[in-house]
Write an enzyme that holds these catalytic residues in place. Structure first.
Site, PDB file in Angstrom:
ATOM      1  CE  LYS A  91       4.738  -2.336   5.293  1.00  0.00           C
ATOM      2  NZ  LYS A  91       4.498  -1.202   4.401  1.00  0.00           N
ATOM      3  CB  THR A 149       6.781   3.921  -3.153  1.00  0.00           C
ATOM      4  OG1 THR A 149       6.887   5.029  -2.251  1.00  0.00           O
ATOM      5  CG2 THR A 149       8.083   3.794  -3.930  1.00  0.00           C
ATOM      6  CG  ASP A 160       4.107  -3.054   1.656  1.00  0.00           C
ATOM      7  OD1 ASP A 160       3.684  -1.920   1.337  1.00  0.00           O
ATOM      8  OD2 ASP A 160       3.634  -3.707   2.606  1.00  0.00           O
ATOM      9  N   GLY A 208      -0.293   4.386   6.161  1.00  0.00           N
ATOM     10  CA  GLY A 208      -1.580   4.206   5.494  1.00  0.00           C
ATOM     11  C   GLY A 208      -2.534   3.303   6.250  1.00  0.00           C
ATOM     12  CE  LYS A 230       8.738   7.423   3.018  1.00  0.00           C
ATOM     13  NZ  LYS A 230       7.889   6.417   2.433  1.00  0.00           N
ATOM     14  CG  ASP A 277       5.591   4.758   6.963  1.00  0.00           C
ATOM     15  OD1 ASP A 277       5.309   5.259   5.863  1.00  0.00           O
ATOM     16  OD2 ASP A 277       4.827   3.993   7.584  1.00  0.00           O
ATOM     17  CB  THR A 326      -0.895  -0.031   1.251  1.00  0.00           C
ATOM     18  OG1 THR A 326      -1.744  -1.182   1.158  1.00  0.00           O
ATOM     19  CG2 THR A 326      -1.761   1.211   1.379  1.00  0.00           C
ATOM     20  CD  GLU A 382       1.244  -2.061   4.432  1.00  0.00           C
ATOM     21  OE1 GLU A 382       1.074  -1.238   3.536  1.00  0.00           O
ATOM     22  OE2 GLU A 382       1.743  -1.748   5.542  1.00  0.00           O
TER      23      GLU A 382
HETATM   24  C1  5RP Z   1       0.933   1.830   4.453  1.00  0.00           C
HETATM   25  C2  5RP Z   1       2.420   1.752   4.481  1.00  0.00           C
HETATM   26  C3  5RP Z   1       3.131   2.308   3.292  1.00  0.00           C
HETATM   27  O1  5RP Z   1       3.732   1.243   2.623  1.00  0.00           O
HETATM   28  C4  5RP Z   1       4.151   3.320   3.747  1.00  0.00           C
HETATM   29  O2  5RP Z   1       3.497   4.328   4.464  1.00  0.00           O
HETATM   30  C5  5RP Z   1       4.895   3.936   2.558  1.00  0.00           C
HETATM   31  O3  5RP Z   1       4.050   4.762   1.816  1.00  0.00           O
HETATM   32  P1  5RP Z   1       4.578   5.680   0.639  1.00  0.00           P
HETATM   33  O4  5RP Z   1       5.131   4.759  -0.404  1.00  0.00           O
HETATM   34  O5  5RP Z   1       3.362   6.434   0.179  1.00  0.00           O
HETATM   35  O6  5RP Z   1       5.640   6.605   1.178  1.00  0.00           O
HETATM   36  O7  5RP Z   1       3.029   1.227   5.383  1.00  0.00           O
HETATM   37  O8  5RP Z   1       0.377   1.304   5.629  1.00  0.00           O
END
Ligand code: 5RP
Length: 231
Positions: free
Chosen positions: A99, A34, A86, A102, A126, A89, A31, A108
């Protein structure tokens, strides 16, 4: 697969990850923004003849996959997943993760656990020297007050995540509440993960330390990618 070279680190990482997918694979679809680029590139490859089945980790990912014509199965319908892609963060030098920005960390983790291989896609913002939270924690509504008190006793502060364009708390795809647990620097992520996950009422927290041995991290840069962990 080559990078699109458009100066977008997230797109470069997402695109590079799509290059690991082979015909016939069952692919866990994470999710976030990216992984969304990975799905854009997979959609293109599907138009060119690639056959895959996706296992989505959230409603948002399932909706995007359907828009892109990526066939889907649920985790219950598969006995193994070849590869999961996946986001994350925070990523520390030992490839331990936080993580859950989202609110999808529980699904996940289930999908990652069922996977032969895990690829994390991220930009270099990150990467960190030490995980420091906040740690997303999914909690059943019945135990909300109890879990907040238990976390506060460990130290740090707890915030109930509020919705955007919705009054009140964020409700996860599993119908639960999301807490953001502000811990400060986390000395021992494995211990913290297990302490939080063992509090009755917690469904799952966003620290994921157990996958570092089987993980490839693709760090997108403006014009290239760096690979950390498993080549
Ligand atoms: C969702 C997550 C996402 O994979 C994480 O927040 C990375 O998101 P992004 O690619 O938008 O930076 O853990 O629960």
């Amino acid at each position: 697969m080559t990078n699109p070279g458009n100066g977008n680190p997230k797109e470069n990482a997402g695109c590079r990850a799509a290059g690991y997918v082979r015909d016939g694979m069952i692919v866990g679809l994470g999710t976030g923004s990216t992984v969304a680029y990975t799905m854009d590139h997979l959609a293109q490859q599907i138009k060119e003849g690639l056959r895959i089945t996706g296992v989505p980790t959230s409603l948002q990912t399932a909706m995007k996959a359907r828009e892109h014509g990526i066939p889907l199965l649920s985790l219950d319908d598969v006995t193994r997943i070849d590869l999961t892609i996946d986001g994350a963060d925070q990523i520390d030098p030992s490839l331990r993760l936080i993580k859950g920005r989202g609110a999808a960390q529980v699904r996940e983790r289930c999908v990652a656990d069922a996977s032969e291989r895990l690829i994390i896609v991220a930009d270099s913002s990150k990467l960190c020297n030490q995980l420091s939270g906040p740690v997303p924690v999914e909690v059943i509504p019945f135990a909300l007050g109890h879990v907040v008190r238990r976390l506060e006793k460990l130290g740090g502060t707890v915030v109930v995540r509020e919705g955007v364009k919705k009054d009140g708390p964020v409700v996860s795809d599993n119908g639960n509440i999301i807490l953001d647990y502000h811990t400060g620097p986390i000395e021992n992520p494995e211990t913290m993960e297990s302490i939080i996950n063992n509090i009755p009422g917690v469904v799952g927290c966003g620290i994921m330390a157990e996958f570092s041995g089987v993980m490839t991290v693709i760090v997108g840069e403006p014009n290239d990618c760096r690979i950390l962990g498993r080549p």
